[in-house]
Scaffold this active site. Structure first.
Site, PDB file in Angstrom:
ATOM      1  N   HIS A   1      43.355  38.513  44.735  1.00 45.10           N
ATOM      2  CA  HIS A   1      44.124  37.375  45.200  1.00 45.10           C
ATOM      3  C   HIS A   1      44.175  37.410  46.716  1.00 45.10           C
ATOM      4  O   HIS A   1      44.265  38.482  47.303  1.00 45.10           O
ATOM      5  CB  HIS A   1      45.550  37.414  44.623  1.00 45.10           C
ATOM      6  CG  HIS A   1      46.238  36.094  44.713  1.00 45.10           C
ATOM      7  ND1 HIS A   1      46.921  35.705  45.833  1.00 45.10           N
ATOM      8  CD2 HIS A   1      46.307  35.070  43.829  1.00 45.10           C
ATOM      9  CE1 HIS A   1      47.400  34.485  45.630  1.00 45.10           C
ATOM     10  NE2 HIS A   1      47.036  34.075  44.429  1.00 45.10           N
TER      11      HIS A   1
ATOM     12  N   GLU B   1      45.394  33.912  36.599  1.00 49.94           N
ATOM     13  CA  GLU B   1      44.394  33.333  35.713  1.00 49.94           C
ATOM     14  C   GLU B   1      44.050  34.249  34.542  1.00 49.94           C
ATOM     15  O   GLU B   1      43.648  33.777  33.485  1.00 49.94           O
ATOM     16  CB  GLU B   1      43.101  33.019  36.483  1.00 49.94           C
ATOM     17  CG  GLU B   1      43.284  32.186  37.723  1.00 49.94           C
ATOM     18  CD  GLU B   1      43.918  30.846  37.442  1.00 49.94           C
ATOM     19  OE1 GLU B   1      44.021  30.472  36.274  1.00 49.94           O
ATOM     20  OE2 GLU B   1      44.329  30.189  38.410  1.00 49.94           O
TER      21      GLU B   1
HETATM   22  C1  LIG Z   1      40.763  35.104  44.594  1.00 53.73           C
HETATM   23  C2  LIG Z   1      39.720  35.528  45.633  1.00 53.73           C
HETATM   24  C3  LIG Z   1      38.890  34.284  45.991  1.00 53.73           C
HETATM   25  C4  LIG Z   1      40.434  36.045  46.875  1.00 53.73           C
HETATM   26  O1  LIG Z   1      39.467  36.254  47.822  1.00 53.73           O
HETATM   27  P1  LIG Z   1      39.715  36.903  49.288  1.00 53.73           P
HETATM   28  O2  LIG Z   1      41.139  37.082  49.586  1.00 53.73           O
HETATM   29  O3  LIG Z   1      38.933  36.093  50.216  1.00 53.73           O
HETATM   30  O4  LIG Z   1      39.168  38.314  49.130  1.00 53.73           O
HETATM   31  P2  LIG Z   1      37.713  38.688  49.503  1.00 53.73           P
HETATM   32  O5  LIG Z   1      36.776  37.794  48.756  1.00 53.73           O
HETATM   33  O6  LIG Z   1      37.618  38.746  50.998  1.00 53.73           O
HETATM   34  O7  LIG Z   1      37.634  40.129  48.895  1.00 53.73           O
HETATM   35  C5  LIG Z   1      37.893  41.321  49.584  1.00 53.73           C
HETATM   36  C6  LIG Z   1      37.005  42.379  48.972  1.00 53.73           C
HETATM   37  O8  LIG Z   1      37.380  42.554  47.599  1.00 53.73           O
HETATM   38  C7  LIG Z   1      36.291  42.208  46.746  1.00 53.73           C
HETATM   39  N1  LIG Z   1      36.815  41.407  45.648  1.00 53.73           N
HETATM   40  C8  LIG Z   1      37.801  40.476  45.681  1.00 53.73           C
HETATM   41  N2  LIG Z   1      38.008  39.969  44.459  1.00 53.73           N
HETATM   42  C9  LIG Z   1      37.139  40.598  43.646  1.00 53.73           C
HETATM   43  C10 LIG Z   1      36.870  40.486  42.290  1.00 53.73           C
HETATM   44  N3  LIG Z   1      37.547  39.641  41.498  1.00 53.73           N
HETATM   45  N4  LIG Z   1      35.912  41.255  41.752  1.00 53.73           N
HETATM   46  C11 LIG Z   1      35.224  42.123  42.526  1.00 53.73           C
HETATM   47  N5  LIG Z   1      35.432  42.279  43.855  1.00 53.73           N
HETATM   48  C12 LIG Z   1      36.377  41.514  44.391  1.00 53.73           C
HETATM   49  C13 LIG Z   1      35.349  41.355  47.606  1.00 53.73           C
HETATM   50  O9  LIG Z   1      34.020  41.463  47.150  1.00 53.73           O
HETATM   51  C14 LIG Z   1      35.532  41.994  48.965  1.00 53.73           C
HETATM   52  O10 LIG Z   1      34.793  43.185  48.993  1.00 53.73           O
HETATM   53  P3  LIG Z   1      34.074  43.653  50.357  1.00 53.73           P
HETATM   54  O11 LIG Z   1      35.206  44.003  51.274  1.00 53.73           O
HETATM   55  O12 LIG Z   1      33.246  44.809  49.920  1.00 53.73           O
HETATM   56  O13 LIG Z   1      33.272  42.485  50.848  1.00 53.73           O
HETATM   57  C15 LIG Z   1      38.817  36.632  45.066  1.00 53.73           C
HETATM   58  O14 LIG Z   1      39.588  37.775  44.764  1.00 53.73           O
HETATM   59  C16 LIG Z   1      38.020  36.181  43.842  1.00 53.73           C
HETATM   60  O15 LIG Z   1      36.980  35.537  44.002  1.00 53.73           O
HETATM   61  N6  LIG Z   1      38.496  36.512  42.606  1.00 53.73           N
HETATM   62  C17 LIG Z   1      37.821  36.112  41.401  1.00 53.73           C
HETATM   63  C18 LIG Z   1      38.097  34.660  41.095  1.00 53.73           C
HETATM   64  C19 LIG Z   1      39.521  34.424  40.612  1.00 53.73           C
HETATM   65  O16 LIG Z   1      40.031  35.153  39.772  1.00 53.73           O
HETATM   66  N7  LIG Z   1      40.157  33.352  41.144  1.00 53.73           N
HETATM   67  C20 LIG Z   1      41.511  32.942  40.759  1.00 53.73           C
HETATM   68  C21 LIG Z   1      42.439  33.069  41.920  1.00 53.73           C
HETATM   69  S1  LIG Z   1      44.118  32.781  41.441  1.00 53.73           S
END
Ligand SMILES: CC(C)(COP(=O)(O)OP(=O)(O)OC[C@H]1O[C@@H](n2cnc3c(N)ncnc32)[C@H](O)[C@@H]1OP(=O)(O)O)[C@@H](O)C(=O)NCCC(=O)NCCS
Length: 359
Positions: free
Chosen positions: A252, A307
């Protein structure tokens, strides 16, 4: 200063909700979410989000009456739905239909009655689109039922069980608002141009559709179906991580600990269906995937988000994945409208800068 994705940038000051990612707490207008949703209907909580106070006892009937009135879709909206092709994804149908939504109350400046109209219409639009897609005729609202129970009725034409109403109600109330998420931001940006509430909600719906925001619960179902049995959790997840894929339902932008909504929904799921194999798989998957993510993404603090258990609740009440994002949108409509109206109280158009890095 440039910050990709506006991460950690405060874009708005709000009275509507506070989300504390470090402690894992969510408050609706200063009230902890567990307390705010307890023993209150969706309609009562929506009023609280829009007005900042709870309904007085003598106001309840009139307010729920307004909700009931706006459940009936205007004729031009019913006609538009009938014209949409069956293969159109539900979110596209919902966005298209909401963008055409208007009645005489929309000739005025945005206000609470318009928020009620859009929020009350959404379940009827979703149910009509869904039923049409499956060759079924739309069902008129049941005036004896509240917003949540009527939503299930409109979808199925069957009087819903109380446990199903409670489960869906918990989900809708827990997801009606969550600070400056992408779709709410889109709604505020749109209304900040002094556009109208319908346009703000239409922008929000377009933003909600993406898998990184509202599209995640069906991704959770896909993940759990791919895993199928507890023995496969590790191999399926490791394979995805090796390919650089995100694990749906985890992580998140704000929470660095368990998402409080996921904790409350988990409790509701366990109440709903003790010993359901699919639910048992979800609980075990949560445990193992959290450990795997801690191992493979150390320091990122990745836990289940709302979710993950939303998918479990929807599955338990037998709503198919194609309805997940539309149902989430029907809940979040309350937050979109609350934020759009708040934006107009002290409006400045959103117009950030871009940094040119081309040749
Ligand atoms: C929700 C989300 C978009 C938040 O993204 P964010 O705050 O931008 O976090 P980041 O994408 O920068 O992630 C930080 C790190 O954690 C990792 N990470 C974050 N969520 C992850 C996940 N669900 N699975 C695997 N790795 C994940 C990223 O790859 C990144 O790794 P890195 O530092 O090696 O590049 C992201 O966690 C995600 O895509 N989750 C899956 C989709 C989801 O469940 N969405 C519903 C949200 S309520």
């Amino acid at each position: 200063m440039f910050q990709k994705g506006l991460k950690n940038i405060v874009a708005v000051q709000t009275h509507i909700a506070s989300v504390d990612g470090d402690s894992g707490t969510l408050q609706y207008r200063g009230v902890p979410v567990a307390q705010a949703i307890h023993s209150r209907s969706f309609e009562e909580l929506a009023f609280f989000m829009w007005e900042g106070r709870f309904l007085a006892r003598d106001e309840l009937e009139q307010f729920t009456g307004q909700f009931n009135y706006h459940r009936e879709l205007p004729e031009h909206i019913q006609q538009l739905i009938r014209l949409l092709p069956a293969e159109l994804p539900l979110m596209d149908g919902l966005r298209t239909t909401i963008s055409a939504y208007s009645t005489d109350i929309f000739n005025r400046l945005p206000g609470r009655e318009q928020a009620i109209a859009l929020t009350a219409a959404m379940p009827a639009i979703i149910a009509s689109l869904y039923r049409q897609k499956h060759g079924l005729r739309p069902i008129p609202s049941n005036t004896d039922l509240g917003h949540t129970a009527n939503f299930l009725w409109l979808l199925t034409g069957i009087l819903p069980k109380q446990v199903h109403i409670d489960a869906l109600g918990t989900y809708l109330k827990l997801t009606m608002e969550h600070g400056m998420n992408a779709s709410t931001f889109a709604a505020r940006v749109t209304i900040s141009t002094e556009s109208d509430l319908t346009a703000a909600v239409t922008s929000a719906l377009g933003t909600m559709k993406g898998p990184l925001h509202g599209g995640a619960p069906s991704g959770v179902i896909d993940l759990l179906e791919e895993i199928a049995v507890p023995d496969h959790i590790r191999s399926v997840v490791l394979n995805k991580l090796q390919q650089g894929a995100k694990i749906m339902g985890f992580g998140h932008r704000i929470y660095r600990t368990a998402d409080p909504r996921s904790v409350l929904l988990r409790e509701k799921c366990l109440e709903l269906q003790a010993h359901d194999p699919w639910l048992d798989l979800a609980v075990q998957a949560e445990e193992e995937i959290t450990e795997l993510l801690a191992e493979h993404k150390p320091g990122r603090q990745l836990h289940t988000n709302v979710e993950f258990y939303a998918a479990a609740v929807m599955r338990a009440i037998q709503l198919p994945p194609e309805l997940f994002t539309p149902v989430f949108s029907a809940a979040r409509s309350v937050g979109w409208c609350a934020h759009a109206l708040e934006q107009l109280e002290d409006n400045v158009i959103f117009r950030p800068q871009s940094e040119y890095i081309g040749s």
